[in-house]
Every structure is written in C-alpha cells, then in structure tokens.
Design an enzyme around this catalytic site. Structure first.
Site, PDB file in Angstrom:
ATOM      1  N   GLU A 164     111.093   3.931 -33.658  1.00 47.92           N
ATOM      2  CA  GLU A 164     110.219   4.901 -33.827  1.00 47.92           C
ATOM      3  C   GLU A 164     108.956   4.478 -34.586  1.00 47.92           C
ATOM      4  O   GLU A 164     108.359   5.159 -35.540  1.00 47.92           O
ATOM      5  CB  GLU A 164     110.960   6.307 -34.765  1.00 47.92           C
ATOM      6  CG  GLU A 164     112.033   6.794 -33.718  1.00 47.92           C
ATOM      7  CD  GLU A 164     112.563   8.044 -34.521  1.00 47.92           C
ATOM      8  OE1 GLU A 164     112.182   8.317 -35.639  1.00 47.92           O
ATOM      9  OE2 GLU A 164     113.494   8.471 -33.989  1.00 47.92           O
ATOM     10  N   ASN A 206     113.086   0.624 -30.090  1.00 51.93           N
ATOM     11  CA  ASN A 206     113.571   2.021 -29.694  1.00 51.93           C
ATOM     12  C   ASN A 206     112.603   3.439 -29.948  1.00 51.93           C
ATOM     13  O   ASN A 206     112.116   3.116 -31.304  1.00 51.93           O
ATOM     14  CB  ASN A 206     114.922   2.282 -30.145  1.00 51.93           C
ATOM     15  CG  ASN A 206     115.891   3.424 -29.836  1.00 51.93           C
ATOM     16  OD1 ASN A 206     116.139   3.483 -28.660  1.00 51.93           O
ATOM     17  ND2 ASN A 206     116.385   4.298 -30.429  1.00 51.93           N
ATOM     18  N   HIS A 242     116.106  12.518 -26.391  1.00 51.77           N
ATOM     19  CA  HIS A 242     116.337  13.840 -26.939  1.00 51.77           C
ATOM     20  C   HIS A 242     115.657  14.890 -26.248  1.00 51.77           C
ATOM     21  O   HIS A 242     114.364  15.186 -26.451  1.00 51.77           O
ATOM     22  CB  HIS A 242     116.208  14.065 -28.341  1.00 51.77           C
ATOM     23  CG  HIS A 242     117.028  12.712 -29.270  1.00 51.77           C
ATOM     24  ND1 HIS A 242     118.315  12.980 -29.208  1.00 51.77           N
ATOM     25  CD2 HIS A 242     116.663  11.664 -29.914  1.00 51.77           C
ATOM     26  CE1 HIS A 242     118.714  11.886 -30.004  1.00 51.77           C
ATOM     27  NE2 HIS A 242     117.817  11.287 -30.281  1.00 51.77           N
ATOM     28  N   GLU A 272     119.717   7.459 -26.706  1.00 55.84           N
ATOM     29  CA  GLU A 272     120.283   8.563 -27.521  1.00 55.84           C
ATOM     30  C   GLU A 272     120.432   9.917 -26.651  1.00 55.84           C
ATOM     31  O   GLU A 272     119.899  11.142 -27.374  1.00 55.84           O
ATOM     32  CB  GLU A 272     119.236   8.694 -28.903  1.00 55.84           C
ATOM     33  CG  GLU A 272     119.153   7.234 -29.682  1.00 55.84           C
ATOM     34  CD  GLU A 272     118.491   7.469 -30.621  1.00 55.84           C
ATOM     35  OE1 GLU A 272     118.262   8.490 -31.334  1.00 55.84           O
ATOM     36  OE2 GLU A 272     118.039   6.371 -31.384  1.00 55.84           O
ATOM     37  N   ASP A 274     120.643  13.620 -25.311  1.00 59.67           N
ATOM     38  CA  ASP A 274     121.167  14.912 -25.497  1.00 59.67           C
ATOM     39  C   ASP A 274     120.308  15.878 -24.855  1.00 59.67           C
ATOM     40  O   ASP A 274     119.171  15.813 -24.829  1.00 59.67           O
ATOM     41  CB  ASP A 274     121.842  15.333 -27.062  1.00 59.67           C
ATOM     42  CG  ASP A 274     120.555  14.972 -27.897  1.00 59.67           C
ATOM     43  OD1 ASP A 274     119.288  15.021 -27.728  1.00 59.67           O
ATOM     44  OD2 ASP A 274     121.072  14.786 -29.065  1.00 59.67           O
TER      45      ASP A 274
HETATM   46  C1  XIL Z   1     120.200  10.812 -36.676  1.00 59.74           C
HETATM   47  C2  XIL Z   1     121.732  10.926 -36.804  1.00 59.74           C
HETATM   48  O1  XIL Z   1     122.198  11.548 -35.745  1.00 59.74           O
HETATM   49  C3  XIL Z   1     121.883  11.687 -37.912  1.00 59.74           C
HETATM   50  O2  XIL Z   1     123.417  11.673 -38.181  1.00 59.74           O
HETATM   51  C4  XIL Z   1     121.355  11.148 -39.157  1.00 59.74           C
HETATM   52  O3  XIL Z   1     121.592  11.869 -40.174  1.00 59.74           O
HETATM   53  C5  XIL Z   1     119.762  11.249 -39.137  1.00 59.74           C
HETATM   54  O4  XIL Z   1     119.586  10.443 -37.755  1.00 59.74           O
HETATM   55  N1  XIL Z   1     116.490   9.438 -33.526  1.00 59.74           N
HETATM   56  C6  XIL Z   1     117.321   8.348 -34.154  1.00 59.74           C
HETATM   57  C7  XIL Z   1     118.694   8.264 -34.731  1.00 59.74           C
HETATM   58  O5  XIL Z   1     116.766   6.943 -33.809  1.00 59.74           O
HETATM   59  O6  XIL Z   1     118.977   7.320 -35.531  1.00 59.74           O
HETATM   60  C8  XIL Z   1     118.659   9.598 -35.279  1.00 59.74           C
HETATM   61  O7  XIL Z   1     120.031  10.007 -35.567  1.00 59.74           O
HETATM   62  C9  XIL Z   1     118.351  10.647 -34.224  1.00 59.74           C
HETATM   63  C10 XIL Z   1     116.709  10.718 -33.646  1.00 59.74           C
END
Ligand code: XIL
Length: 355
Positions: A164, A206, A242, A272, A274
C-alpha cells in the site's frame, strides 16, 4: 376416562418422539446437521494451474473445524497479522516469531505454500519506529527486513515486500513515515534487502483500489514498471480485491489491468479478496447470489490470465473477517459462520472449472 390434561401431555410426548425419530430439531436437544463436504477448491484450482489461498490467524488453527476446512480447500496460506513488523517487534530489539512460526509450521505440515505478509506496511509499524531519526530508521528498516526474511528463508514461497505505498487518489506515493524519512527509494531498497536475505522467495508489491483501470492502478503500474526497468528484484504484483458486491469492479477492466502488468514480465495475484454484501438491496438469498456472481466473475479473470498465478481470500469463514470491525457487520467470505459453503464458494468453484 383419562383426564384431558394428561391426554394432551401424552400426545405431546408422542409427537415429540416421532419428530426426533424423523430427524426434526427440538429446541431442547438439537440434532446436529451433518457438515456439507464440498469438493476441494484446491483440486479445482490446481487443475486450472492456480494456487488458492486464505489469510489465517494462528490463534484459530487449533479449532478443529477451522483447521479441517482450511486444510481441505486451500493450498496457499498468508499470515493475516502475525508476520507484520508491529506484532514481531513491538519492543525495539526484541523479536517474537512464535505466532508466525505456528502458521509456517501448519502450512509445512500439510504441504501448503506460505506467503509472508508484509515486510513494509505503514499501517503495522511499531510506535518506536515512528519516533526514530532518519538515520536510525534507515538502520532499523534494513535490520528488520534482513532479519524477518532470513528467519522465514526456505519457508515462504513469496513475500509481500511493500504494501500500500501508492496514494489513494493516484497522485503519487503515499506520504508514510518511510517516504518522509527515507525518500522514495525506500521501495527499491526494501526489495533489494529482501532478495539478499532470501534469494528464492518471489517478491511482490501489494496494494488495493487499483484492481481495475483507474488513476491508482496507473500509479501502481508506473511504480512496478520503473522498478523492473531499474533491475530491482521484483517478481509480481498483488491486487488485494477488497470489494463490494454493490459496486463490483468491471471484469474486462480488471482483465486489461492484469494483462498490462503481466506484459511487464510480472506475476499477478489476487491477494486479499473478500466481497461485502451489506449494501446490496434485497433479501439475504439475493445478496448471496449477487455475491456468488461477483466471486465467479473476478476469480474467472484470474483463471483466464496465464499471468495470474494465485487467488487468495482474506479469510474463509464469515465467523472471522476483518470486514466486520473495519466496514461494519457483513458476510464477505466463502463459508458461513458455521463453516458451511455459501453460494460464493460454488461461484469460485465454477470459476476454477471454467463454468
Ligand atoms: C488487516 C487484518 O485483516 C487485520 O486483522 C489487522 O488487524 C489489520 O490488517 N490490507 C492488508 C492487510 O494488506 O494486511 C489488512 O489486514 C487488510 C487490508
């Protein structure tokens, strides 16, 4: 004559006995429904030439249902939390790898691949790091990457090296403590340090919000293209994914974005995924069906692109998702809270089977 009250209670007992014998649930003694044993996702993914992953938390691995479903359907694990800088080195100079090691051990014991996540992420930085001078930060940054990448050498298949780093408005790099004190070159430095410490691991950049073609996706593209041109050891890009089923990304736009990244000679992965459904109008069955079609469509883009090698979901059961606390109560994953496969699961299965 049997009094009416007694006749009623005998009748009630008889009806209850028949109901239980026929498998109906009684509130006093629920008959457990047998778990649905669905075809393994990992087999369908392997047949399509893809890895299928899930983010996991070490504390859940001892839960039998969690462990069984995870072991049956996934062959690529990401540490959701435990391999970030903050949990590893909350106190300066004191590293604790135990939680990450539990995940690595679980994966190794089942022949699953492991993705380390994430060496450098502005959102998981221990407080003491924020307060370092530029020189001290440079030293701590290098030591952290070397130490963590060396610790997991031989165990991880890939690392998310920088997470990020691009600003949400696509204007350039995000203004993090790393950029402020180390300059823009911190990203290339992180990849070089990780490669020195673990030359075998695939190294990924990422990010989120750049899944389809847009301003942020363009900046991500420029960043990884320049790294590649400069000979920085970067192997691929992760598209977090996401997303909300109420405003899903455009399938052909995601496909075009993946193609241009792959054309740079980079691997792509959905890292990631969802799919939130709380903003989808209609009853629950409708929301779940819309979710299914979004999963099928987006995973299908990866299946159709030879440059996309893996799809990872950010968890797998609605019982444990970061979405509930960060976006509000939702059901964003493939299995419900009781670990039964949802329509979304079958959407992903269909995508891997090209149906
Ligand atoms: C999130 C986790 O799901 C949580 O449990 C943690 O507390 C915070 O991070 N992008 C990412 C992940 O790259 O590392 C994040 O994960 C969600 C957003």
């Amino acid at each position: 004559m049997i009094p009416t009250a007694i006749r009623r209670s005998v009748l009630a007992a008889f009806v209850a006995a028949v109901q239980i014998a026929c498998g109906a649930q009684s509130p006093a003694s629920p008959t457990p429904t047998p778990p649905v044993v669905a075809d393994p996702l990992s087999e369908a993914a392997a047949a399509a030439g893809k890895l299928v992953g899930a983010a996991v938390q070490s504390s859940f691995l001892n839960d039998m249902r969690y462990s069984e479903v995870l072991g049956r359907h996934f062959n690529y694990l990401t540490a959701e939390y435990e391999m970030k800088w903050d949990p590893i080195e909350r106190t300066q100079g004191v590293e604790d790898f135990s939680a990450g090691d539990a995940i690595a051990g679980y994966a190794a014991g089942r022949g699953m691949r492991l993705k380390g996540h994430a060496l450098i992420w502005h959102n998981a930085v221990p407080g003491w790091v924020e307060r370092l001078t530029a020189d001290d930060l440079r030293a701590a940054f290098a030591r952290h990457i070397r130490s963590v990448a060396a610790h997991y050498r031989g165990q991880v298949f890939a690392w998310d090296v920088v997470n990020e780093a691009v600003a949400d408005d696509g204007s350039g790099l995000r203004d993090t403590v790393f950029r402020q004190k180390l300059g823009d070159g911190y990203i290339a430095d992180a990849f070089r340090l990780a490669h020195e410490a673990d030359p075998q691991a695939l190294l990924f950049y990422n990010d989120y919000g750049g899944e389809e073609l847009n301003g942020k996706a363009d900046r991500i593209y420029d960043l990884v293209r320049d790294l590649k041109r400069e000979g920085v050891p970067i192997d691929g890009v992760g598209l977090q994914m996401h997303i909300s089923a109420a405003s899903p990304p455009n399938e052909s736009s995601v496909a075009a974005n993946m193609r241009r990244l792959a054309a740079l000679g980079l691997l792509v992965n959905i890292s990631e995924m969802d799919v939130r459904i709380r903003d989808v109008p209609g009853p629950s069955t409708t929301r779940l069906d819309v979710q299914k079609s979004v999963y099928r469509s987006v995973v299908g883009v990866c299946v159709d692109d030879p440059g996309c090698h893996a799809v990872t979901f950010w968890g797998f059961t609605d019982a444990h998702s970061w979405i509930d606390s960060f976006f509000g109560a939702d059901d964003p994953l493939l299995f419900d809270e009781r670990y039964a496969p949802k329509p979304a699961f079958y959407g992903v299965l269909d995508a891997f089977r090209r149906r």
